[in-house]
Design an enzyme around this catalytic site. Structure first.
Site, PDB file in Angstrom:
ATOM      1  CD  GLU A  98      22.882 -21.228  26.419  1.00  0.00           C
ATOM      2  OE1 GLU A  98      24.260 -21.132  25.983  1.00  0.00           O
ATOM      3  OE2 GLU A  98      22.277 -22.061  25.918  1.00  0.00           O
ATOM      4  CE1 TYR A 110      19.816 -27.772  34.134  1.00  0.00           C
ATOM      5  CE2 TYR A 110      19.566 -25.471  34.385  1.00  0.00           C
ATOM      6  CZ  TYR A 110      19.319 -26.694  33.852  1.00  0.00           C
ATOM      7  OH  TYR A 110      18.123 -26.720  33.203  1.00  0.00           O
TER       8      TYR A 110
END
Length: 152
Positions: A98, A110
């Site tokens: 998350e 990411y």
């Protein structure tokens, strides 16, 4: 990461986040046997850390932090790659995490590393003046034989 690292880890955590993890959370992760690694500077101080849980064929990046002042040097990418290598070594087929929508630098890291947004968790994070959603991201870990295949 060892218990002896927690004071230095907490110093980074408190500088990096408005709502830091507590020492108890880090201790619980150590006791649970999570993969916890630190990035050590040449002078012996810490430049960052990462926490990864692995269960069955899934892994979850729980915390990835580069010390303020060390951002943009590739340390977060190195730590993430190390955590992904550990996940693969333990047979994980996918990795989740998350991230706050306001953390653009982390989202870019990411995405460049192969993670994709798969959903949102409304009001997941504490934030000044209320709560902030979490972007849920995932990455499939391909076996070496698949990764070496030529493109179709």
């Amino acid at each position: 990461m060892r218990e002896a690292d927690l004071e230095a880890v907490m110093a980074i955590e408190r500088r990096a986040y408005a709502f830091p993890w507590t020492p108890g959370i880090f201790r619980d992760c150590l006791r649970a046997g999570y993969a916890m690694w630190v990035l050590e500077r040449a002078d012996g101080g810490l430049a960052g850390y990462g926490v990864l849980s692995i269960a069955a064929d899934e892994a979850h990046v729980l915390n990835l932090c580069t010390a303020p002042g060390h951002e943009g040097c590739g340390l977060g990418r190195r730590m993430l790659q190390a955590l992904l290598k550990i996940a693969r070594g333990h047979g994980a087929q996918r990795v989740f995490l998350e991230v706050r929508p306001s953390n653009r630098r982390a989202i870019d890291l990411y995405q460049r590393s192969g993670f994709n947004e798969i959903g949102r968790r409304p009001r997941y994070y504490p934030a000044v003046g209320g709560r902030e959603d979490a972007i849920v991201m995932a990455m499939e870990l391909l076996g070496d034989d698949i990764a070496r295949m030529p493109p179709l």
